[in-house]
Scaffold this motif. Sequence first.
Motif, PDB file in Angstrom:
ATOM      1  N   THR A  11       0.923  -1.206   0.134  1.00 14.93           N
ATOM      2  CA  THR A  11      -0.160  -0.179  -0.247  1.00 14.93           C
ATOM      3  C   THR A  11       1.079   1.314   0.048  1.00 14.93           C
ATOM      4  O   THR A  11       0.407   2.199  -0.601  1.00 14.93           O
ATOM      5  N   GLY A  12       1.960   1.293   0.827  1.00 13.38           N
ATOM      6  CA  GLY A  12       2.941   2.603   0.699  1.00 13.38           C
ATOM      7  C   GLY A  12       3.325   2.529  -0.708  1.00 13.38           C
ATOM      8  O   GLY A  12       3.729   3.742  -1.118  1.00 13.38           O
ATOM      9  N   ALA A  13       3.850   1.522  -1.228  1.00 15.67           N
ATOM     10  CA  ALA A  13       4.339   1.483  -2.544  1.00 15.67           C
ATOM     11  C   ALA A  13       3.274   2.067  -3.630  1.00 15.67           C
ATOM     12  O   ALA A  13       3.786   2.706  -4.524  1.00 15.67           O
ATOM     13  N   VAL A  14       2.082   1.778  -3.546  1.00 16.97           N
ATOM     14  CA  VAL A  14       0.999   2.475  -4.416  1.00 16.97           C
ATOM     15  C   VAL A  14       0.858   3.595  -4.325  1.00 16.97           C
ATOM     16  O   VAL A  14       0.681   4.660  -5.272  1.00 16.97           O
ATOM     17  N   GLU A  15       0.840   4.059  -2.987  1.00 18.97           N
ATOM     18  CA  GLU A  15       0.810   5.472  -2.701  1.00 18.97           C
ATOM     19  C   GLU A  15       1.907   6.224  -3.295  1.00 18.97           C
ATOM     20  O   GLU A  15       1.832   7.451  -3.841  1.00 18.97           O
ATOM     21  N   ARG A  16       3.088   5.722  -2.918  1.00 22.48           N
ATOM     22  CA  ARG A  16       4.376   6.501  -3.679  1.00 22.48           C
ATOM     23  C   ARG A  16       4.137   6.540  -5.032  1.00 22.48           C
ATOM     24  O   ARG A  16       4.632   7.779  -5.713  1.00 22.48           O
ATOM     25  N   GLY A  17       3.840   5.748  -5.630  1.00 19.94           N
ATOM     26  CA  GLY A  17       3.590   5.664  -7.226  1.00 19.94           C
ATOM     27  C   GLY A  17       2.547   6.748  -7.563  1.00 19.94           C
ATOM     28  O   GLY A  17       2.811   7.313  -8.623  1.00 19.94           O
TER      29      GLY A  17
ATOM     30  N   PHE B 252       6.252   4.585 -11.089  1.00 23.42           N
ATOM     31  CA  PHE B 252       4.928   4.061 -10.428  1.00 23.42           C
ATOM     32  C   PHE B 252       4.971   2.600 -10.799  1.00 23.42           C
ATOM     33  O   PHE B 252       5.168   1.500  -9.702  1.00 23.42           O
ATOM     34  N   ALA B 253       5.595   1.941 -12.032  1.00 24.35           N
ATOM     35  CA  ALA B 253       5.868   0.494 -11.960  1.00 24.35           C
ATOM     36  C   ALA B 253       6.992  -0.055 -11.227  1.00 24.35           C
ATOM     37  O   ALA B 253       7.130  -1.073 -10.830  1.00 24.35           O
ATOM     38  N   ALA B 254       8.115   0.897 -10.955  1.00 24.53           N
ATOM     39  CA  ALA B 254       9.224   0.489 -10.250  1.00 24.53           C
ATOM     40  C   ALA B 254       8.833   0.321  -8.735  1.00 24.53           C
ATOM     41  O   ALA B 254       9.585  -0.485  -8.264  1.00 24.53           O
ATOM     42  N   SER B 255       8.092   0.915  -8.191  1.00 28.32           N
ATOM     43  CA  SER B 255       7.579   1.031  -6.816  1.00 28.32           C
ATOM     44  C   SER B 255       7.042  -0.604  -6.368  1.00 28.32           C
ATOM     45  O   SER B 255       7.591  -0.871  -5.382  1.00 28.32           O
ATOM     46  N   PRO B 256       6.096  -1.082  -7.003  1.00 27.65           N
ATOM     47  CA  PRO B 256       5.617  -2.368  -6.698  1.00 27.65           C
ATOM     48  C   PRO B 256       6.638  -3.524  -6.757  1.00 27.65           C
ATOM     49  O   PRO B 256       6.734  -4.477  -6.297  1.00 27.65           O
ATOM     50  N   VAL B 257       7.605  -3.223  -7.734  1.00 33.65           N
ATOM     51  CA  VAL B 257       8.914  -4.281  -8.093  1.00 33.65           C
ATOM     52  C   VAL B 257       9.548  -4.427  -6.921  1.00 33.65           C
ATOM     53  O   VAL B 257       9.932  -5.453  -6.536  1.00 33.65           O
TER      54      VAL B 257
END
Length: 72
Positions: A26-32, A48-53
């Motif tokens: 959830t933090g990664a999506v918010e950052r994205g 945005f794609a790099a954050s969830p990876v």
Amino acid sequence: MWTRLCRLFVIKTKFEAFLVIYGLGTGAVERGVHYMSQYPGIGGKLLFAASPVAVFMASARILDSLDRARHP
């Protein structure tokens, strides 16, 4: 005293691992989302794609370490 405090930060079960992974995700999506608003266009989408990876790699490491701890 310190050992009791340190045990609070040890992930012992898969349920705890999945809770940590959910929080990271959830933090990664918010950052994205913030990346996409700051960098419109393809740059924001790539960030945005790099954050969830990064979360996928961290979650694989967390789950792998749990399996290794159970089966020495």
